[in-house]
Design an enzyme around this catalytic site. Structure first.
Site, PDB file in Angstrom:
ATOM      1  CD  GLU A 113      -3.219  -1.187   2.093  1.00  0.00           C
ATOM      2  OE1 GLU A 113      -3.278   0.107   2.577  1.00  0.00           O
ATOM      3  OE2 GLU A 113      -4.411  -1.765   2.191  1.00  0.00           O
ATOM      4  CD  GLU A 119      -3.709  -5.999   3.479  1.00  0.00           C
ATOM      5  OE1 GLU A 119      -4.442  -5.774   4.578  1.00  0.00           O
ATOM      6  OE2 GLU A 119      -2.587  -5.600   3.770  1.00  0.00           O
TER       7      GLU A 119
HETATM    8  C1  BGP Z   1      -4.526  -2.266   5.423  1.00  0.00           C
HETATM    9  C2  BGP Z   1      -2.854  -2.234   5.702  1.00  0.00           C
HETATM   10  C3  BGP Z   1      -3.467  -3.424   6.268  1.00  0.00           C
HETATM   11  C4  BGP Z   1      -4.267  -3.791   7.680  1.00  0.00           C
HETATM   12  C5  BGP Z   1      -5.662  -2.563   6.820  1.00  0.00           C
HETATM   13  C6  BGP Z   1      -6.692  -3.090   7.584  1.00  0.00           C
HETATM   14  O1  BGP Z   1      -4.694  -1.034   4.316  1.00  0.00           O
HETATM   15  O2  BGP Z   1      -2.236  -3.165   4.651  1.00  0.00           O
HETATM   16  O3  BGP Z   1      -2.110  -2.923   7.121  1.00  0.00           O
HETATM   17  O4  BGP Z   1      -3.892  -3.115   8.504  1.00  0.00           O
HETATM   18  O5  BGP Z   1      -5.695  -1.921   6.436  1.00  0.00           O
HETATM   19  O6  BGP Z   1      -7.050  -1.588   8.503  1.00  0.00           O
HETATM   20  P1  BGP Z   1      -7.632  -1.363   9.471  1.00  0.00           P
HETATM   21  O7  BGP Z   1      -6.198  -2.583  10.761  1.00  0.00           O
HETATM   22  O8  BGP Z   1      -6.976  -0.276  10.097  1.00  0.00           O
HETATM   23  O9  BGP Z   1      -8.624  -1.698   9.780  1.00  0.00           O
END
Ligand code: BGP
Length: 472
Positions: free
Chosen positions: A166, A371
């Site tokens: 990201e 993800e």
């Molecule tokens: C993405 C990231 C992850 C993870 C996910 C969920 O942006 O790559 O590392 O954190 O989001 O986000 P959050 O944990 O803020 O809900």
């Protein structure tokens, strides 16, 4: 469209789950690890820090046994740069090298394909202190040296590599760059400079991977927010197209096509934010293309026009972590057709299909979902197991849309759900859980950190066992 026939998932499809080092490992100050920008980040007192996380550093064998039981074909995780190079460059930490050797060997022993992210948010604080980090050109070679060491050390067993997780969330979240300047506009300018350096660093890593790792495949792991015009007015459609260029494609175009898009170039030039492009940069980018494109998808956004007026001028921008409205360009508004999570992330499974189709049409690279998942507040019940039906529903609908995209010709390598077990959320500590396995700890009470299988664990096990045939 609705079709007569729907394709099955192909044999060898990588059913997986994901994590990142700072969110799962803990042991933040053990075995010679150096400090990253995540370790020094000031968190709200109500939210836990990253020092213990899910204690995976000490429990990785137990966690891999659970992955095996779930039937995972792939596990996507990241390497903590500061376990390998505590200062980001210079001296190597053998204990860090050993940890990932052990982790990778354990995965291979259990027939789980390792998919390794080289850098997932935790930039070495040492490099920020030495020269300012990604905003300095020296960062390019330090990243390439680190990546090269990983390819030489683990490349005999790791065949899937992700360059930067990201990048957009690094560019727009100054703490992830280690930037402390108070001036938000200056931070944006520096963010785009860092972006260019990260693109060049990515191209170098791709080149090295292709030279060093036999049969290695490498690509960026981007985030993608599908965007819709809020109304059918041409002004909203235009704002939406601009937002897609400025928020989604701006870093993929250099990475994959070896060029900056026209809209993004004009955007940067208008704001005096165009980074200096050194001789050879664009040639390097053009010559070193990724083998696949990985992306993270959670929600879509609805976009309206935001014309300039007496109160707003070019360059006026507001943030809700990420940019949320920018005068003369676009604004994000609520989509009344969609439900949202407790954190306001609008749930949109069709948006995943649309994202995949947009990316495929523009870049023609096989896609890997790195993800996708449902964050929720969860408490283990007094009796029975945690019934996380909302997560099952969310993932079923999203996986079904992956199949729909495949049905019209999009190529996928696999689907990795976020997250493999409960881990620390990026912004909401342990109060926002995503895992198939519950980790018994609270924000500040570490309890026994025991692992407990949620209902979704058994559901995903079935998805993998039937190669997705049980998805409606
Ligand atoms: C993405 C990231 C992850 C993870 C996910 C969920 O942006 O790559 O590392 O954190 O989001 O986000 P959050 O944990 O803020 O809900």
């Amino acid at each position: 469209m609705q079709t007569k026939k729907v394709k099955d998932f192909p044999e060898g499809f990588l059913w997986g789950a994901s994590s990142s080092a700072f969110q799962i490992e803990g042991a933040a100050y053990e075995d010679g690890k150096g400090l990253s920008v995540m370790d020094v980040r000031k968190v709200k007192p109500t939210v836990c820090d990253y020092s213990v996380a899910s204690d995976h550093y000490h429990r990785y064998k137990e966690d891999i046994a659970l992955m095996k039981e779930m039937g995972l074909k792939a596990y996507r995780f990241s390497i903590a740069w500061t376990r390998i190079f505590p200062n980001g460059n210079g001296e190597v930490n053998q204990k860090g090298i050993d940890f990932y050797n052990d982790l990778i060997n354990e995965l291979k022993k259990n027939d789980i394909e390792p998919i390794v992210t080289i850098y997932h948010f935790e930039y070495p604080q040492g490099l920020v202190d030495q020269y300012g980090g990604w905003i300095d050109r020296r960062s390019i070679d330090d990243y390439a040296t680190y990546a090269e060491l990983l390819f030489r050390t683990y490349g005999d067993r790791v065949k899937y590599w992700l360059t930067i997780n990201e990048q957009d969330h690094v560019v727009h979240m100054p703490f992830r760059l280690g930037l402390t300047d108070d001036n938000r506009k200056e931070k944006e300018r520096l963010g785009f400079l860092a972006n260019h350096n990260m693109c060049v660093a990515t191209a170098k890593a791709i080149k090295l991977c292709h030279e060093i790792v036999k049969d290695g495949k490498i690509g960026p792991a981007t985030c993608f927010e599908m965007m819709y015009p809020t109304t059918n007015s041409p002004a909203d459609a235009l704002a939406c197209m601009d937002a897609m260029e400025i928020r989604n494609y701006y870093l993929l175009d250099p990475n994959i096509l070896g060029e900056y898009g026209g809209t993004f170039k004009r955007y940067l030039e208008d704001r005096n934010m165009m980074p200096e492009i050194h001789e050879g940069d664009m040639e390097l980018l053009k010559a070193n293309k990724p083998d696949f494109l990985a992306f993270n998808y959670y929600y879509s956004e609805s976009i309206s026009a935001f014309p300039l007026d007496d109160e707003h001028e070019i360059g006026d921008i507001e943030f809700n972590l990420l940019p949320s409205r920018e005068a003369g360009v676009y604004q994000v508004v609520k989509n009344n057709n969609l439900e949202a999570t407790l954190w306001g992330w609008q749930i949109d499974a069709v948006g995943l299909q649309l994202s995949a189709r947009c990316l495929w049409d523009r870049y023609h690279l096989p896609l890997l979902i790195t993800e996708n998942g449902f964050g929720n507040k969860e408490v283990w019940p007094e009796e029975g197991i945690l019934q996380d039906d909302d997560r099952i529903e969310y993932l079923s609908r999203h996986i079904s849309n992956v199949r729909e995209a495949m049905n019209v010709g999009v190529e996928f390598l696999g689907f990795c759900a976020w997250s493999v077990i409960d881990i620390i959320s990026g912004h909401s500590g342990f109060s926002k859980r995503y895992g198939f396995v519950y980790v018994n700890r609270d924000e500040h009470d570490l309890k026994d950190l025991a692992r407990r299988k949620k209902k979704s664990f058994y559901w995903y096990q079935k998805v993998i066992e039937t190669n997705g045939k049980n998805i409606k």
